[in-house]
Design an enzyme around this catalytic site. Sequence first.
Site, PDB file in Angstrom:
ATOM      1  N   ASN A 190       1.006  -1.262   0.171  1.00  0.00           N
ATOM      2  CA  ASN A 190       0.190  -0.100   0.028  1.00  0.00           C
ATOM      3  C   ASN A 190       0.991   1.367   0.015  1.00  0.00           C
ATOM      4  O   ASN A 190       1.523   1.506   0.900  1.00  0.00           O
ATOM      5  CB  ASN A 190      -1.014   0.054   1.350  1.00  0.00           C
ATOM      6  CG  ASN A 190      -1.844   1.301   1.358  1.00  0.00           C
ATOM      7  OD1 ASN A 190      -1.419   2.360   0.966  1.00  0.00           O
ATOM      8  ND2 ASN A 190      -3.084   0.918   1.836  1.00  0.00           N
TER       9      ASN A 190
ATOM     10  N   GLU B  73      -4.262   1.871  -2.573  1.00  0.00           N
ATOM     11  CA  GLU B  73      -4.190   3.108  -2.398  1.00  0.00           C
ATOM     12  C   GLU B  73      -3.347   4.056  -3.450  1.00  0.00           C
ATOM     13  O   GLU B  73      -2.413   4.854  -3.001  1.00  0.00           O
ATOM     14  CB  GLU B  73      -3.940   3.511  -0.981  1.00  0.00           C
ATOM     15  CG  GLU B  73      -4.758   4.419  -0.548  1.00  0.00           C
ATOM     16  CD  GLU B  73      -4.495   4.613   1.231  1.00  0.00           C
ATOM     17  OE1 GLU B  73      -5.245   5.738   1.663  1.00  0.00           O
ATOM     18  OE2 GLU B  73      -4.235   3.835   1.761  1.00  0.00           O
TER      19      GLU B  73
ATOM     20  N   TYR C 283      -7.585  -3.693  -2.166  1.00  0.00           N
ATOM     21  CA  TYR C 283      -7.287  -2.711  -0.981  1.00  0.00           C
ATOM     22  C   TYR C 283      -8.802  -2.791  -0.263  1.00  0.00           C
ATOM     23  O   TYR C 283      -9.893  -2.093  -0.516  1.00  0.00           O
ATOM     24  CB  TYR C 283      -7.168  -1.197  -1.452  1.00  0.00           C
ATOM     25  CG  TYR C 283      -7.294  -0.069  -0.612  1.00  0.00           C
ATOM     26  CD1 TYR C 283      -6.595  -0.448   0.650  1.00  0.00           C
ATOM     27  CD2 TYR C 283      -8.111   1.167  -0.935  1.00  0.00           C
ATOM     28  CE1 TYR C 283      -6.712   0.614   1.494  1.00  0.00           C
ATOM     29  CE2 TYR C 283      -8.043   2.177   0.277  1.00  0.00           C
ATOM     30  CZ  TYR C 283      -7.358   1.855   1.247  1.00  0.00           C
ATOM     31  OH  TYR C 283      -7.134   2.961   2.404  1.00  0.00           O
TER      32      TYR C 283
ATOM     33  N   ASP D  22      -3.768  -4.855   0.845  1.00  0.00           N
ATOM     34  CA  ASP D  22      -4.128  -4.250   2.471  1.00  0.00           C
ATOM     35  C   ASP D  22      -5.505  -4.679   2.637  1.00  0.00           C
ATOM     36  O   ASP D  22      -6.522  -4.032   2.385  1.00  0.00           O
ATOM     37  CB  ASP D  22      -4.084  -2.613   2.198  1.00  0.00           C
ATOM     38  CG  ASP D  22      -4.457  -2.097   3.627  1.00  0.00           C
ATOM     39  OD1 ASP D  22      -4.599  -2.618   4.516  1.00  0.00           O
ATOM     40  OD2 ASP D  22      -4.494  -0.711   3.523  1.00  0.00           O
TER      41      ASP D  22
ATOM     42  N   ASN E  82      -6.664  -4.419   5.823  1.00  0.00           N
ATOM     43  CA  ASN E  82      -7.071  -3.731   6.952  1.00  0.00           C
ATOM     44  C   ASN E  82      -7.796  -4.538   8.154  1.00  0.00           C
ATOM     45  O   ASN E  82      -8.991  -4.190   8.526  1.00  0.00           O
ATOM     46  CB  ASN E  82      -8.480  -2.666   6.428  1.00  0.00           C
ATOM     47  CG  ASN E  82      -7.763  -1.552   6.171  1.00  0.00           C
ATOM     48  OD1 ASN E  82      -6.936  -0.871   6.768  1.00  0.00           O
ATOM     49  ND2 ASN E  82      -7.944  -0.666   5.073  1.00  0.00           N
TER      50      ASN E  82
ATOM     51  N   HIS F 270       2.634   2.049   5.223  1.00  0.00           N
ATOM     52  CA  HIS F 270       2.910   0.534   5.040  1.00  0.00           C
ATOM     53  C   HIS F 270       4.189   0.052   4.635  1.00  0.00           C
ATOM     54  O   HIS F 270       4.783   1.005   3.815  1.00  0.00           O
ATOM     55  CB  HIS F 270       1.767  -0.010   4.079  1.00  0.00           C
ATOM     56  CG  HIS F 270       0.380   0.243   4.579  1.00  0.00           C
ATOM     57  ND1 HIS F 270      -0.417  -0.722   4.845  1.00  0.00           N
ATOM     58  CD2 HIS F 270      -0.461   1.167   4.505  1.00  0.00           C
ATOM     59  CE1 HIS F 270      -1.596  -0.328   5.198  1.00  0.00           C
ATOM     60  NE2 HIS F 270      -1.774   0.960   5.007  1.00  0.00           N
TER      61      HIS F 270
END
Length: 253
Positions: free
Chosen positions: A7, A34, A104, A145, A147, A244
Amino acid sequence: MKIATWNVNSLKIRLPHVLDWLAEHRPDALCLQELKQEEKAFPFAELEAAGYHAVVNGQKTYNGVAILTPAAATDVVRDIPGFADEQKRIIAATVDGVRVICGYFPNGQAVGSDKFDYKMRWLAALTEWVGAEMARHPQLVLTGDFNIAPEARDAHPDWKDEIHVSAPERAAFEALTALGLVDAFRLFEQPERAFSWWDYRMMAFRRNFGLRIDHILVSPALRAACRACSVDKAPRRLERPSDHAPVVLTLER
């Protein structure tokens, strides 16, 4: 074969870091998240000069994903089929016989919020689609990513916020692994408190106050081919870094 995820938190800002990293590591696939730019602003020429093709699913200011490869990737899919979504979070392509899905995942903001509800709906749709993709492509990698810090050891012990570590998010991660996907990072011995993201504030990186939320999941057909998987913290030490760090998987095929 080397597959990496990163990211970059704005490719426009981080492009020099990406070019330097590509030159040093020469991955067979680098999955970026991102981007924060539309496809028309994507630096195709700079990456081609560095020896890389790119497939992109971009969005102005927010989100955006790409897969960079030395040879052109094939069978490209953008977004989760059948899931109505204006946010550009998914791109998939076949790279040297391996189906690579770069995502993402939504942040979710706070448990119980509208953004959290969207995250859970998005994860459910993704899981259903990835299951179908695995049936078509036995050699598959899902990376990006997420999250989500899937276990207690993936978050600093003093992490107090519920987001990224909540029971619903971890259950959604388990639903992906229930498809047969394996967390490649956990196939190998790793240092304690091994994270991939650190806030810019409160000297979080220096204190190693972070989360492991960037993952590489592999299908059963690729598990035996995994030779190494690690977080490369070097780019996080640079000036104006992404928050990141890249995660890198080495396969022997």
